[in-house]
Scaffold this active site. Structure first.
Site, PDB file in Angstrom:
ATOM      1  N   ARG A  22       2.709  -0.636  -4.832  1.00 53.60           N
ATOM      2  CA  ARG A  22       2.631  -2.079  -4.651  1.00 53.60           C
ATOM      3  C   ARG A  22       1.715  -2.436  -3.483  1.00 53.60           C
ATOM      4  O   ARG A  22       1.708  -1.771  -2.454  1.00 53.60           O
ATOM      5  CB  ARG A  22       4.014  -2.698  -4.448  1.00 53.60           C
ATOM      6  CG  ARG A  22       4.576  -2.812  -3.044  1.00 53.60           C
ATOM      7  CD  ARG A  22       5.155  -1.488  -2.550  1.00 53.60           C
ATOM      8  NE  ARG A  22       5.909  -0.763  -3.541  1.00 53.60           N
ATOM      9  CZ  ARG A  22       7.195  -0.940  -3.764  1.00 53.60           C
ATOM     10  NH1 ARG A  22       7.864  -1.810  -3.053  1.00 53.60           N
ATOM     11  NH2 ARG A  22       7.811  -0.199  -4.642  1.00 53.60           N
ATOM     12  N   GLY A  36       0.809  -1.205   0.000  1.00 50.45           N
ATOM     13  CA  GLY A  36       0.000   0.000   0.000  1.00 50.45           C
ATOM     14  C   GLY A  36       0.843   1.256   0.000  1.00 50.45           C
ATOM     15  O   GLY A  36       0.545   2.220   0.694  1.00 50.45           O
ATOM     16  N   HIS A  37       1.919   1.228  -0.788  1.00 48.63           N
ATOM     17  CA  HIS A  37       2.762   2.419  -0.884  1.00 48.63           C
ATOM     18  C   HIS A  37       3.640   2.332  -2.134  1.00 48.63           C
ATOM     19  O   HIS A  37       3.680   1.292  -2.808  1.00 48.63           O
ATOM     20  CB  HIS A  37       3.619   2.598   0.376  1.00 48.63           C
ATOM     21  CG  HIS A  37       4.568   1.483   0.631  1.00 48.63           C
ATOM     22  ND1 HIS A  37       4.297   0.441   1.488  1.00 48.63           N
ATOM     23  CD2 HIS A  37       5.797   1.226   0.127  1.00 48.63           C
ATOM     24  CE1 HIS A  37       5.322  -0.392   1.517  1.00 48.63           C
ATOM     25  NE2 HIS A  37       6.236   0.046   0.698  1.00 48.63           N
ATOM     26  N   ALA A  38       4.318   3.421  -2.426  1.00 47.51           N
ATOM     27  CA  ALA A  38       5.318   3.458  -3.497  1.00 47.51           C
ATOM     28  C   ALA A  38       6.540   4.187  -2.954  1.00 47.51           C
ATOM     29  O   ALA A  38       6.483   4.812  -1.889  1.00 47.51           O
ATOM     30  CB  ALA A  38       4.772   4.174  -4.735  1.00 47.51           C
TER      31      ALA A  38
END
Lengths: 130, 130
Positions: B95, B48-50
């Site tokens: 992702r 839940g981040h990039a």
């Protein structure tokens, strides 16, 4: 010290656990190589060598196994079964890995790239130099 | 390429398997941080981040999970279940990690030390910059 247990930073929440090793700070050496032993047959022995200069952090990321260490004067045995605890092993320590549990996974963080000349693979040679 | 599967060097014998990643050569970046997700609850989502700059190699060292990637234009999904195959994920890729199997362990090798300013934790912020 030739070996010691290292507490690994862990972040736990309702999703599960995240354990993190920072090269340099957590272990005191840069992480140049990472390897893992997996699909290990029950009852198998691994290891059976020492290193001239390599430093390693050994972690049971799944399941468990036992690490037997021998610095030529003293022997010690560590049963690793906690992803939150690593075993630091310094240079000139003979190590054997035994008693892998079913599906045990051994993660190793190493201070150097692979170098065959850094290995002692014969115990008598190791004892002569230690 | 923002993501690709990477074959990991494996040594197989009657004791089991040893898989090895050399920092620099196997992945094209130095390994400055290593973390692993474990004791993950079934059905949980992680990620839940990039990242702005971070490069990572993601490996299922035990069990399996699915990585959903999104570079703002295209989406891709990889089901990882083989310790001999890593997923390289470059900068500016959102992702999510889903569908962890029971006892799945996700190993991540990262190119940088932890740096909160490198994270996008809001998908709209990510889309604006990508």
């Amino acid at each position: 010290k030739p070996c010691r247990l290292v507490e690994i930073e862990q972040h736990t929440d309702d999703r599960g656990k995240l354990s993190v090793v920072e090269g340099g700070s957590t272990v005191g050496f840069p992480i140049r190589r990472v390897y893992y032993l997996h699909d290990t047959r029950s009852g198998t022995e691994r290891g059976g060598h020492a290193h001239r200069a390599l430093e390693q952090l050994i972690i049971a990321v799944h399941g468990s196994f036992t690490v037997r260490l021998d610095d030529g004067r003293q022997r010690a045995e560590y049963h690793l079964d906690d992803p939150g605890t690593g075993l630091y092993v310094g240079p000139m320590v003979w190590r054997d890995l035994v008693d892998f549990s079913a599906h045990g996974v051994c993660l190793v963080l190493a201070s150097q790239h692979y170098d065959e000349s850094d290995y002692y693979r014969n115990y008598d040679d190791f004892l002569r130099d230690v």
